[in-house]
Design an enzyme around this catalytic site. Structure first.
Site, PDB file in Angstrom:
ATOM      1  N   LYS A 112      71.819   8.815   9.042  1.00 49.86           N
ATOM      2  CA  LYS A 112      71.866   8.287   7.678  1.00 49.86           C
ATOM      3  C   LYS A 112      70.478   8.302   7.023  1.00 49.86           C
ATOM      4  O   LYS A 112      70.367   8.424   5.807  1.00 49.86           O
ATOM      5  CB  LYS A 112      72.402   6.856   7.670  1.00 49.86           C
ATOM      6  CG  LYS A 112      73.757   6.654   8.348  1.00 49.86           C
ATOM      7  CD  LYS A 112      74.886   7.272   7.567  1.00 49.86           C
ATOM      8  CE  LYS A 112      76.277   6.737   7.910  1.00 49.86           C
ATOM      9  NZ  LYS A 112      76.753   6.969   9.273  1.00 49.86           N
TER      10      LYS A 112
HETATM   11  C1  LIG Z   1      78.031   7.300   9.745  1.00 50.63           C
HETATM   12  C2  LIG Z   1      78.076   7.798  11.132  1.00 50.63           C
HETATM   13  C3  LIG Z   1      79.003   8.770  11.543  1.00 50.63           C
HETATM   14  C4  LIG Z   1      80.075   9.295  10.630  1.00 50.63           C
HETATM   15  O1  LIG Z   1      79.548  10.062   9.588  1.00 50.63           O
HETATM   16  P1  LIG Z   1      80.430  10.369   8.276  1.00 50.63           P
HETATM   17  O2  LIG Z   1      79.538  11.071   7.349  1.00 50.63           O
HETATM   18  O3  LIG Z   1      80.853   9.019   7.770  1.00 50.63           O
HETATM   19  O4  LIG Z   1      81.596  11.173   8.730  1.00 50.63           O
HETATM   20  C5  LIG Z   1      78.902   9.266  12.834  1.00 50.63           C
HETATM   21  N1  LIG Z   1      77.977   8.796  13.700  1.00 50.63           N
HETATM   22  C6  LIG Z   1      77.089   7.850  13.339  1.00 50.63           C
HETATM   23  C7  LIG Z   1      76.114   7.366  14.348  1.00 50.63           C
HETATM   24  C8  LIG Z   1      77.096   7.320  12.051  1.00 50.63           C
HETATM   25  O5  LIG Z   1      76.203   6.393  11.699  1.00 50.63           O
END
Ligand SMILES: *Cc1c(COP(=O)(O)O)cnc(C)c1O
Length: 472
Positions: A112
């Site tokens: 993120k």
């Molecule tokens: C947010 C997240 C996901 C999922 O990603 P999306 O873009 O919502 O599909 C997978 N793994 C981790 C560690 C995350 O923080």
């Protein structure tokens, strides 16, 4: 670049408009009205460039003239300067044709950060243009919250409100949010699931007077700017492994479909991606869709990969829009069917079209643990449970295309130490910058699962902050 709504009922928007709006006024999501394409030579020229420069070249066509080019260059270089790997998004080889793309080298240890570090800087600038305050609101299944808080803390005129489902995020995830001190950071533990948090956020965005009165701005992956920033690491990884002269399969641990949709965008921009594998935990609405063409909600069941405990994947609407020939009215009809009857089905032509590129697999809890154990045994690496879901899916699905298989490692193992220790007997250590996390004081407010209550809370916090800033 102009952006259109996936539901076809809103006027086109500029980058500045969508950055602040999040959702389109018709309830749809913004997508570029056409995909910018990079030619083979432009892709080849990315090889060996620093990550920030790759990111700049990828996002430039989407940002257009909304940000002067010198400013954009500075923003991307600042955004990735604090990452703790020289490559920013390094690749680790697992076997002859398998690679792990490590996306946990940012300040809060999940992928993120790769989007939100840039988004915070874009917000900082666009608030200036708007001339007022903004309230950034996000629902988090764990990792978005800390990444958003880290990206926005200290930004003047910006308040960050983060809703997490009470008791449903890991302790490290919670502490990463609730121990950040800053007058503009507001944590809410909502009595509900992540889908409830997301529904509350959507309801607030649909309340136009409220949205305008507090300058509501989305930080979830419904915000196009986040998806845009994530496209960069697909290109960065692929050129390091020989793009545009080889084809790639990416395996993506998936919840809200933002990350894998960025891989789709890379494909539409000209990257030779021959397969995108959607890896889910037992919250498998997407895996069921790709198997059966039916998209139907089910109850959210908690897992050891909480950031993927999602049954309604917001960004999937963006893919549907393309799958349905960019027919916004058709998307709007399916979404209202989803609301009224809990599901919908697409026709065979649309399903077949999406299946040409996409495959999917749901991975259960036992398989996730054995995947963590296998990575430790066979490769000597500790992987987090989300990454483990991706690794398990990669193992189970032989690649359809030629060329390397790249599994996205979406979080650092130390974010989920219990699961990792259970599988391997080894407790992963937090990196030095977070080593005192368990000693820091926590700060959050508990609210009921009710959009009205959250709205009142945001209103009162925003006016208190205005009063504070006026007297300071
Ligand atoms: C947010 C997240 C996901 C999922 O990603 P999306 O873009 O919502 O599909 C997978 N793994 C981790 C560690 C995350 O923080």
């Amino acid at each position: 670049m102009r952006y259109v709504s996936t539901r076809g009922g809103a006027p086109p928007a500029s980058f500045d408009e969508l950055l602040l709006a999040g959702l389109a006024p018709d309830g749809g999501l913004y997508v570029p009205d056409e995909w910018p394409r990079l030619g083979e030579e432009e892709i080849r020229a990315l090889a060996g460039l620093p990550y920030a420069e790759v990111a700049r070249r990828i996002v430039a066509p989407y940002v257009g003239d909304a940000v002067p080019s010198g400013n954009l260059e500075r923003m991307v270089s600042e955004a990735y300067a604090g990452f703790d790997a020289a490559a920013v998004a390094p690749l680790r080889q697992l076997s002859a044709d398998r690679w792990l793309l490590e996306l946990f080298h940012g300040p809060t240890l999940s992928f993120k950060d790769y989007a939100l570090q840039l988004l915070g800087r874009l917000f900082g600038r666009s608030r200036v243009l708007r001339g007022g305050r903004i309230a950034i609101v996000g629902a988090t299944s764990g990792d978005t919250g800390s990444a958003a808080i880290e990206a926005c803390r200290g930004l003047e005129g910006v308040d960050a409100f983060v809703l997490h489902p009470k008791g449903r995020v890991s302790e490290v995830q919670r502490r990463q949010m609730t121990t950040v001190v800053g007058p503009n950071v507001h944590n809410v533990a909502l009595a509900g699931t992540f889908d409830d948090c997301q529904a509350v956020v959507k309801a607030m965005f649909n309340d136009r007077p409220f949205r305008e009165s507090v300058g509501l701005t989305a930080v979830n992956s419904i915000n196009w700017a986040r998806v845009m920033a994530q496209i960069a690491y697909y290109f960065h990884a692929a050129v390091a492994l020989g793009a545009p002269d080889r084809e790639f399969t990416f395996v993506v641990p998936t919840g809200n479909f933002g990350d894998v949709y960025a891989g789709y965008a890379a494909h539409r921009m000209g990257l030779p991606v021959s397969g995108l594998v959607v890896a889910t935990n037992r919250n498998d609405i997407l895996a069921r869709f790709f198997r059966s063409a039916g998209y139907r909600k089910d109850d959210v069941r908690p897992t050891m990969s909480p950031s993927m405990d999602i049954q309604v994947s917001s960004n999937f609407e963006r893919l549907l829009f393309d799958g349905l020939g960019r027919d916004g009215a058709a998307v709007a009809a399916l979404m209202s069917e989803l609301d009224s009857s809990g599901g919908f089905r697409v026709d065979d032509a649309c399903h077949a079209e999406l299946r040409r590129l996409f495959d999917a697999r749901a991975v259960g809890e036992d398989e996730t643990l054995s995947s963590i154990a296998a990575a430790w045994r066979e490769n000597g690496i500790l992987i987090d449970p989300h990454t483990a879901v991706g690794m398990a899916a990669a193992r189970a699905l032989p690649p359809r295309g030629k060329g390397p298989v790249v599994v996205l490692a979406t979080a650092h193992p130390a974010k989920f130490p219990d699961a990792v220790e259970k599988a391997t007997g080894v407790r992963p250590a937090l990196p030095p910058r977070l080593s005192d996390l368990y000693d820091r004081a926590e700060r959050f407010d508990e609210l009921p699962n009710d959009a009205g209550a959250v709205r009142d809370y945001i209103r009162s916090r925003v006016s208190a902050r205005q009063a504070e800033e006026a007297t300071s």
